[in-house]
Design an enzyme around this catalytic site. Structure first.
Site, PDB file in Angstrom:
ATOM      1  N   GLY A  23       0.797  -1.219   0.000  1.00 48.41           N
ATOM      2  CA  GLY A  23       0.000   0.000   0.000  1.00 48.41           C
ATOM      3  C   GLY A  23       0.824   1.261   0.000  1.00 48.41           C
ATOM      4  O   GLY A  23       1.892   1.342   0.611  1.00 48.41           O
ATOM      5  N   THR A  24       0.320   2.274  -0.708  1.00 50.06           N
ATOM      6  CA  THR A  24       0.922   3.604  -0.704  1.00 50.06           C
ATOM      7  C   THR A  24      -0.035   4.547  -1.426  1.00 50.06           C
ATOM      8  O   THR A  24      -1.037   4.115  -2.005  1.00 50.06           O
ATOM      9  CB  THR A  24       2.292   3.605  -1.406  1.00 50.06           C
ATOM     10  OG1 THR A  24       2.942   4.843  -1.187  1.00 50.06           O
ATOM     11  CG2 THR A  24       2.130   3.390  -2.891  1.00 50.06           C
ATOM     12  N   SER A  25       0.277   5.825  -1.407  1.00 49.10           N
ATOM     13  CA  SER A  25      -0.475   6.835  -2.164  1.00 49.10           C
ATOM     14  C   SER A  25       0.531   7.828  -2.737  1.00 49.10           C
ATOM     15  O   SER A  25       1.240   8.499  -1.975  1.00 49.10           O
ATOM     16  CB  SER A  25      -1.483   7.563  -1.274  1.00 49.10           C
ATOM     17  OG  SER A  25      -2.478   6.681  -0.801  1.00 49.10           O
ATOM     18  N   LYS A  61       9.224   8.921  -0.343  1.00 52.26           N
ATOM     19  CA  LYS A  61       8.948   8.209  -1.588  1.00 52.26           C
ATOM     20  C   LYS A  61       9.153   9.090  -2.818  1.00 52.26           C
ATOM     21  O   LYS A  61       8.881   8.655  -3.944  1.00 52.26           O
ATOM     22  CB  LYS A  61       7.511   7.666  -1.569  1.00 52.26           C
ATOM     23  CG  LYS A  61       7.231   6.754  -0.390  1.00 52.26           C
ATOM     24  CD  LYS A  61       5.783   6.296  -0.357  1.00 52.26           C
ATOM     25  CE  LYS A  61       5.504   5.481   0.907  1.00 52.26           C
ATOM     26  NZ  LYS A  61       4.088   5.049   0.974  1.00 52.26           N
TER      27      LYS A  61
END
Length: 355
Positions: A23-25, A61
Protein backbone atom coordinates in the site's frame (compact mmCIF):
# COMPACT_ATOMS: atom_id res chain seq x y z
CA UNK A 1 4.92 0.65 -0.43
CA UNK A 2 6.33 -2.38 1.33
CA UNK A 3 9.59 -4.13 2.06
CA UNK A 4 10.18 -7.85 1.90
CA UNK A 5 10.88 -9.43 5.30
CA UNK A 6 14.45 -10.39 6.19
CA UNK A 7 16.02 -12.10 9.16
CA UNK A 8 16.01 -8.75 10.97
CA UNK A 9 12.29 -8.23 10.44
CA UNK A 10 10.05 -8.85 13.49
CA UNK A 11 7.80 -11.92 13.32
CA UNK A 12 4.42 -10.76 11.98
CA UNK A 13 3.15 -13.90 10.25
CA UNK A 14 0.39 -14.22 12.84
CA UNK A 15 -0.98 -10.81 11.83
CA UNK A 16 -1.51 -11.41 8.09
CA UNK A 17 -0.29 -14.81 7.14
CA UNK A 18 0.59 -15.25 3.46
CA UNK A 19 0.11 -11.60 2.50
CA UNK A 20 2.55 -8.75 1.88
CA UNK A 21 0.81 -5.39 1.70
CA UNK A 22 2.02 -3.05 -1.06
CA UNK A 23 0.00 0.00 0.00
CA UNK A 24 0.92 3.60 -0.70
CA UNK A 25 -0.47 6.84 -2.16
CA UNK A 26 1.51 8.84 -4.73
CA UNK A 27 0.52 11.71 -7.01
CA UNK A 28 1.86 14.23 -9.53
CA UNK A 29 0.07 17.20 -11.13
CA UNK A 30 1.32 19.59 -13.79
CA UNK A 31 0.34 23.26 -13.70
CA UNK A 32 0.56 26.23 -16.07
CA UNK A 33 -1.25 29.43 -15.18
CA UNK A 34 -0.74 30.92 -18.64
CA UNK A 35 1.42 33.71 -17.23
CA UNK A 36 4.79 32.06 -17.65
CA UNK A 37 4.61 30.03 -14.46
CA UNK A 38 4.66 26.27 -15.09
CA UNK A 39 5.89 23.18 -13.33
CA UNK A 40 4.72 20.10 -11.47
CA UNK A 41 3.81 19.22 -7.91
CA UNK A 42 4.64 15.69 -6.77
CA UNK A 43 3.51 14.23 -3.46
CA UNK A 44 3.29 11.01 -1.49
CA UNK A 45 2.45 9.63 1.92
CA UNK A 46 5.25 8.25 4.12
CA UNK A 47 4.09 4.81 5.30
CA UNK A 48 6.11 1.70 4.45
CA UNK A 49 4.54 -1.61 5.45
CA UNK A 50 5.51 -5.26 5.69
CA UNK A 51 2.18 -7.05 5.77
CA UNK A 52 0.21 -5.29 8.49
CA UNK A 53 3.41 -4.17 10.25
CA UNK A 54 4.45 -0.55 9.65
CA UNK A 55 8.18 -0.78 9.03
CA UNK A 56 8.70 2.97 8.52
CA UNK A 57 6.23 5.78 9.04
CA UNK A 58 8.33 8.64 7.64
CA UNK A 59 9.61 7.20 4.35
CA UNK A 60 10.56 9.63 1.57
CA UNK A 61 8.95 8.21 -1.59
CA UNK A 62 9.94 11.21 -3.74
CA UNK A 63 13.21 10.13 -5.32
CA UNK A 64 15.65 12.44 -7.05
CA UNK A 65 16.57 11.28 -10.58
CA UNK A 66 18.21 14.38 -12.01
CA UNK A 67 17.94 18.15 -11.85
CA UNK A 68 14.25 19.06 -12.25
CA UNK A 69 13.21 15.39 -12.57
CA UNK A 70 11.77 13.31 -9.71
CA UNK A 71 9.89 10.05 -9.46
CA UNK A 72 7.25 8.79 -7.02
CA UNK A 73 7.64 5.12 -6.06
CA UNK A 74 4.97 2.52 -5.23
CA UNK A 75 5.18 -1.25 -4.95
CA UNK A 76 8.18 -3.05 -3.49
CA UNK A 77 10.54 -0.67 -1.75
CA UNK A 78 13.57 -2.74 -2.73
CA UNK A 79 12.57 -2.97 -6.39
CA UNK A 80 11.72 0.71 -6.81
CA UNK A 81 14.88 1.85 -5.03
CA UNK A 82 17.02 -0.34 -7.26
CA UNK A 83 15.30 0.95 -10.42
CA UNK A 84 15.65 4.56 -9.28
CA UNK A 85 19.36 4.07 -8.57
CA UNK A 86 19.99 2.56 -12.01
CA UNK A 87 18.00 5.33 -13.72
CA UNK A 88 19.86 8.03 -11.78
CA UNK A 89 23.21 6.61 -12.85
CA UNK A 90 22.25 6.39 -16.51
CA UNK A 91 20.77 9.90 -16.53
CA UNK A 92 24.02 11.24 -15.14
CA UNK A 93 25.86 9.53 -18.01
CA UNK A 94 23.34 11.01 -20.47
CA UNK A 95 23.96 14.54 -19.15
CA UNK A 96 27.73 14.17 -19.49
CA UNK A 97 27.47 12.73 -23.01
CA UNK A 98 25.02 15.34 -24.33
CA UNK A 99 26.16 18.30 -22.29
CA UNK A 100 22.67 19.16 -21.10
CA UNK A 101 20.10 18.05 -18.61
CA UNK A 102 17.91 15.13 -19.73
CA UNK A 103 14.29 15.96 -20.41
CA UNK A 104 11.42 14.44 -18.44
CA UNK A 105 10.49 12.35 -21.47
CA UNK A 106 13.98 10.82 -21.60
CA UNK A 107 13.90 9.92 -17.91
CA UNK A 108 10.41 8.41 -18.18
CA UNK A 109 11.35 6.37 -21.24
CA UNK A 110 14.43 5.03 -19.47
CA UNK A 111 12.43 3.95 -16.40
CA UNK A 112 9.70 2.43 -18.54
CA UNK A 113 12.27 0.30 -20.33
CA UNK A 114 13.70 -0.96 -17.04
CA UNK A 115 10.24 -1.82 -15.66
CA UNK A 116 9.03 -3.54 -18.83
CA UNK A 117 12.16 -5.59 -19.45
CA UNK A 118 12.02 -6.90 -15.87
CA UNK A 119 8.25 -7.07 -15.46
CA UNK A 120 8.28 -10.73 -14.40
CA UNK A 121 10.59 -10.10 -11.44
CA UNK A 122 9.72 -6.55 -10.34
CA UNK A 123 6.85 -5.03 -8.45
CA UNK A 124 7.08 -1.35 -9.26
CA UNK A 125 4.59 1.38 -10.16
CA UNK A 126 6.31 4.70 -10.81
CA UNK A 127 5.26 8.26 -11.64
CA UNK A 128 7.92 10.42 -13.34
CA UNK A 129 7.44 14.18 -13.25
CA UNK A 130 9.55 17.26 -13.71
CA UNK A 131 10.24 20.40 -15.72
CA UNK A 132 12.24 20.86 -18.92
CA UNK A 133 12.65 23.74 -21.33
CA UNK A 134 10.91 21.91 -24.19
CA UNK A 135 7.60 21.01 -22.53
CA UNK A 136 7.55 22.78 -19.18
CA UNK A 137 5.91 20.76 -16.42
CA UNK A 138 5.28 17.15 -17.55
CA UNK A 139 3.84 14.05 -15.86
CA UNK A 140 4.29 10.40 -16.94
CA UNK A 141 2.73 7.33 -15.35
CA UNK A 142 4.40 3.88 -15.48
CA UNK A 143 2.05 1.21 -14.05
CA UNK A 144 3.01 -2.29 -12.89
CA UNK A 145 4.46 -4.32 -15.76
CA UNK A 146 5.53 -1.36 -17.86
CA UNK A 147 3.80 1.12 -20.11
CA UNK A 148 4.18 4.88 -20.49
CA UNK A 149 1.26 7.30 -20.24
CA UNK A 150 1.38 11.07 -20.22
CA UNK A 151 -1.32 13.25 -18.71
CA UNK A 152 -1.97 16.44 -16.75
CA UNK A 153 -2.05 14.44 -13.51
CA UNK A 154 -1.38 10.91 -12.33
CA UNK A 155 -2.05 8.96 -9.15
CA UNK A 156 -0.84 5.54 -8.03
CA UNK A 157 -0.73 3.08 -5.17
CA UNK A 158 -3.52 1.44 -3.19
CA UNK A 159 -4.80 4.80 -1.92
CA UNK A 160 -5.39 6.04 -5.47
CA UNK A 161 -8.49 3.87 -5.85
CA UNK A 162 -10.29 6.02 -3.29
CA UNK A 163 -9.67 9.40 -4.93
CA UNK A 164 -10.16 8.94 -8.68
CA UNK A 165 -13.64 10.46 -8.45
CA UNK A 166 -12.41 13.33 -6.31
CA UNK A 167 -9.58 14.14 -8.73
CA UNK A 168 -11.83 13.95 -11.80
CA UNK A 169 -14.40 16.26 -10.22
CA UNK A 170 -11.94 18.76 -8.73
CA UNK A 171 -9.04 19.18 -11.15
CA UNK A 172 -9.13 22.15 -13.53
CA UNK A 173 -6.78 23.21 -16.31
CA UNK A 174 -4.97 26.52 -15.88
CA UNK A 175 -4.31 26.26 -12.16
CA UNK A 176 -1.35 28.07 -10.67
CA UNK A 177 1.21 26.87 -8.17
CA UNK A 178 -0.73 27.43 -4.95
CA UNK A 179 -3.97 25.88 -6.25
CA UNK A 180 -2.08 22.80 -7.44
CA UNK A 181 -0.30 22.39 -4.11
CA UNK A 182 -3.60 22.57 -2.26
CA UNK A 183 -5.17 20.04 -4.64
CA UNK A 184 -2.34 17.52 -4.17
CA UNK A 185 -2.32 17.97 -0.40
CA UNK A 186 -6.10 17.50 -0.10
CA UNK A 187 -6.11 14.50 -2.43
CA UNK A 188 -3.38 12.68 -0.51
CA UNK A 189 -5.03 13.46 2.82
CA UNK A 190 -8.29 11.97 1.54
CA UNK A 191 -6.51 8.84 0.27
CA UNK A 192 -4.69 8.42 3.57
CA UNK A 193 -7.94 8.73 5.52
CA UNK A 194 -9.53 5.91 3.49
CA UNK A 195 -6.62 3.56 2.81
CA UNK A 196 -5.27 1.64 5.80
CA UNK A 197 -1.98 0.98 4.00
CA UNK A 198 -1.32 4.71 3.51
CA UNK A 199 -0.59 7.15 6.27
CA UNK A 200 2.02 9.02 8.23
CA UNK A 201 2.92 12.40 6.78
CA UNK A 202 2.72 14.12 3.39
CA UNK A 203 5.86 15.05 1.46
CA UNK A 204 5.55 17.44 -1.49
CA UNK A 205 8.00 18.73 -4.08
CA UNK A 206 7.32 21.73 -6.32
CA UNK A 207 9.49 21.48 -9.45
CA UNK A 208 9.81 24.64 -11.56
CA UNK A 209 12.38 26.25 -13.81
CA UNK A 210 14.09 28.08 -10.99
CA UNK A 211 14.46 25.06 -8.70
CA UNK A 212 12.79 22.49 -6.47
CA UNK A 213 10.95 23.36 -3.26
CA UNK A 214 10.19 20.67 -0.70
CA UNK A 215 7.16 20.88 1.62
CA UNK A 216 6.53 18.67 4.65
CA UNK A 217 3.05 18.26 6.20
CA UNK A 218 3.08 16.55 9.64
CA UNK A 219 0.53 13.88 10.42
CA UNK A 220 -1.24 16.06 13.00
CA UNK A 221 -1.70 18.90 10.49
CA UNK A 222 -3.24 17.05 7.58
CA UNK A 223 -6.02 19.03 5.90
CA UNK A 224 -9.63 17.93 5.81
CA UNK A 225 -10.42 17.65 2.09
CA UNK A 226 -13.41 19.72 0.98
CA UNK A 227 -16.32 18.13 -0.83
CA UNK A 228 -15.75 17.92 -4.61
CA UNK A 229 -19.33 18.86 -5.39
CA UNK A 230 -19.76 22.39 -6.70
CA UNK A 231 -22.18 24.22 -4.46
CA UNK A 232 -24.65 26.54 -6.15
CA UNK A 233 -24.48 30.14 -5.06
CA UNK A 234 -27.52 31.19 -3.06
CA UNK A 235 -28.79 34.66 -3.90
CA UNK A 236 -31.34 36.75 -2.02
CA UNK A 237 -33.89 36.40 -4.80
CA UNK A 238 -33.57 32.63 -4.81
CA UNK A 239 -33.97 32.55 -1.03
CA UNK A 240 -37.18 34.62 -1.31
CA UNK A 241 -38.54 32.29 -4.00
CA UNK A 242 -37.85 29.23 -1.84
CA UNK A 243 -39.55 30.92 1.14
CA UNK A 244 -42.65 31.76 -0.92
CA UNK A 245 -42.88 28.22 -2.27
CA UNK A 246 -42.50 26.77 1.22
CA UNK A 247 -45.21 29.02 2.65
CA UNK A 248 -47.50 28.17 -0.28
CA UNK A 249 -47.05 24.47 0.38
CA UNK A 250 -47.87 24.88 4.07
CA UNK A 251 -50.92 27.03 3.26
CA UNK A 252 -52.17 24.43 0.78
CA UNK A 253 -51.77 21.62 3.29
CA UNK A 254 -53.59 23.66 5.97
CA UNK A 255 -56.47 24.44 3.57
CA UNK A 256 -56.88 20.80 2.57
CA UNK A 257 -56.87 19.75 6.23
CA UNK A 258 -59.54 22.34 7.06
CA UNK A 259 -61.76 21.24 4.15
CA UNK A 260 -61.48 17.56 5.06
CA UNK A 261 -62.14 18.25 8.75
CA UNK A 262 -65.20 20.37 7.92
CA UNK A 263 -66.59 17.71 5.57
CA UNK A 264 -66.13 14.97 8.17
CA UNK A 265 -67.75 17.09 10.91
CA UNK A 266 -70.70 17.93 8.65
CA UNK A 267 -71.16 14.27 7.76
CA UNK A 268 -71.13 13.26 11.42
CA UNK A 269 -73.73 15.93 12.29
CA UNK A 270 -76.00 14.80 9.46
CA UNK A 271 -75.69 11.19 10.54
CA UNK A 272 -76.56 12.05 14.15
CA UNK A 273 -79.55 14.05 12.98
CA UNK A 274 -80.78 11.19 10.80
CA UNK A 275 -80.42 8.73 13.69
CA UNK A 276 -82.20 11.12 16.05
CA UNK A 277 -85.16 11.18 13.66
CA UNK A 278 -85.31 7.39 14.04
CA UNK A 279 -85.28 7.54 17.85
CA UNK A 280 -81.55 6.95 18.33
CA UNK A 281 -79.34 9.30 20.26
CA UNK A 282 -75.75 9.24 21.56
CA UNK A 283 -74.93 9.25 25.25
CA UNK A 284 -71.96 11.08 26.79
CA UNK A 285 -69.64 8.16 25.91
CA UNK A 286 -70.59 8.36 22.23
CA UNK A 287 -72.64 5.12 22.30
CA UNK A 288 -75.86 5.01 20.24
CA UNK A 289 -78.93 4.33 22.44
CA UNK A 290 -82.44 3.71 21.11
CA UNK A 291 -85.04 5.89 22.87
CA UNK A 292 -88.63 6.99 22.43
CA UNK A 293 -89.39 9.86 20.18
CA UNK A 294 -90.74 11.73 23.24
CA UNK A 295 -90.52 11.52 27.03
CA UNK A 296 -92.91 9.17 28.84
CA UNK A 297 -95.20 10.90 31.36
CA UNK A 298 -95.76 9.68 34.94
CA UNK A 299 -99.38 8.69 34.16
CA UNK A 300 -98.31 6.57 31.21
CA UNK A 301 -95.62 4.93 33.31
CA UNK A 302 -98.10 3.95 36.06
CA UNK A 303 -100.58 2.66 33.53
CA UNK A 304 -97.90 0.55 31.82
CA UNK A 305 -96.88 -0.94 35.18
CA UNK A 306 -100.45 -1.88 36.01
CA UNK A 307 -101.04 -3.52 32.63
CA UNK A 308 -97.81 -5.46 32.95
CA UNK A 309 -98.68 -6.79 36.39
CA UNK A 310 -102.11 -7.84 35.19
CA UNK A 311 -100.74 -9.71 32.19
CA UNK A 312 -98.15 -11.45 34.34
CA UNK A 313 -100.54 -12.69 36.97
CA UNK A 314 -103.20 -13.77 34.46
CA UNK A 315 -100.65 -15.86 32.61
CA UNK A 316 -99.48 -17.62 35.82
CA UNK A 317 -100.89 -20.75 37.57
CA UNK A 318 -100.52 -19.26 41.08
CA UNK A 319 -103.80 -18.25 42.76
CA UNK A 320 -103.42 -14.86 44.39
CA UNK A 321 -105.24 -14.56 47.74
CA UNK A 322 -108.33 -12.35 47.80
CA UNK A 323 -106.86 -10.13 50.49
CA UNK A 324 -103.90 -9.24 48.37
CA UNK A 325 -106.01 -8.67 45.29
CA UNK A 326 -108.70 -6.59 46.99
CA UNK A 327 -109.02 -3.20 45.38
CA UNK A 328 -106.38 -3.99 42.77
CA UNK A 329 -108.61 -5.24 39.92
CA UNK A 330 -106.16 -8.15 39.61
CA UNK A 331 -108.51 -10.89 40.73
CA UNK A 332 -107.17 -14.34 41.23
CA UNK A 333 -104.36 -14.83 38.69
CA UNK A 334 -102.35 -17.96 38.03
CA UNK A 335 -98.53 -17.85 37.79
CA UNK A 336 -96.41 -20.46 35.99
CA UNK A 337 -92.85 -19.03 36.20
CA UNK A 338 -91.73 -16.33 38.64
CA UNK A 339 -89.26 -14.93 36.10
CA UNK A 340 -92.02 -14.31 33.56
CA UNK A 341 -93.35 -11.44 35.60
CA UNK A 342 -90.16 -9.44 35.42
CA UNK A 343 -90.05 -9.75 31.61
CA UNK A 344 -93.68 -8.70 31.27
CA UNK A 345 -93.18 -5.69 33.48
CA UNK A 346 -90.05 -4.69 31.55
CA UNK A 347 -91.94 -4.99 28.24
CA UNK A 348 -94.72 -2.91 29.69
CA UNK A 349 -92.51 0.17 30.13
CA UNK A 350 -90.10 -0.09 33.02
CA UNK A 351 -87.06 0.28 30.77
CA UNK A 352 -88.59 3.08 28.71
CA UNK A 353 -89.28 5.20 31.78
CA UNK A 354 -85.85 4.70 33.21
CA UNK A 355 -87.09 3.04 36.45
Amino acid sequence: MSIYPTSMTPEIAHLKAGEVNLGTSIMAVAFNDGKGSSGVVVGADSRTTTGSYIANRVTDKLTYLHERVYCCRSGSAADTQAIADVAHSQLQMYAMQHGERPSVSVAATLLEGLCYSNKDSLSAGIIVAGWDKENGGTVYNIPLGGGLFQGPWAIGGSGSTYIYGYCDATFEEGWGRDQTVEFVRNSLALAMSRDGSSGGTIRLAIIMEDGVERIFVPGDKLPIPPTPMVQAETSTAWAVVKLIVTLGIFAGVAYVFKVVTSAVSEGVDKTKGHLADQGIKFNKNGVAVKTDRRAVTAEETADNIQRGIMRGWKASSFQMPWALAKGSNLGTLPCRRPGRLEGEIANAGYMQSGL
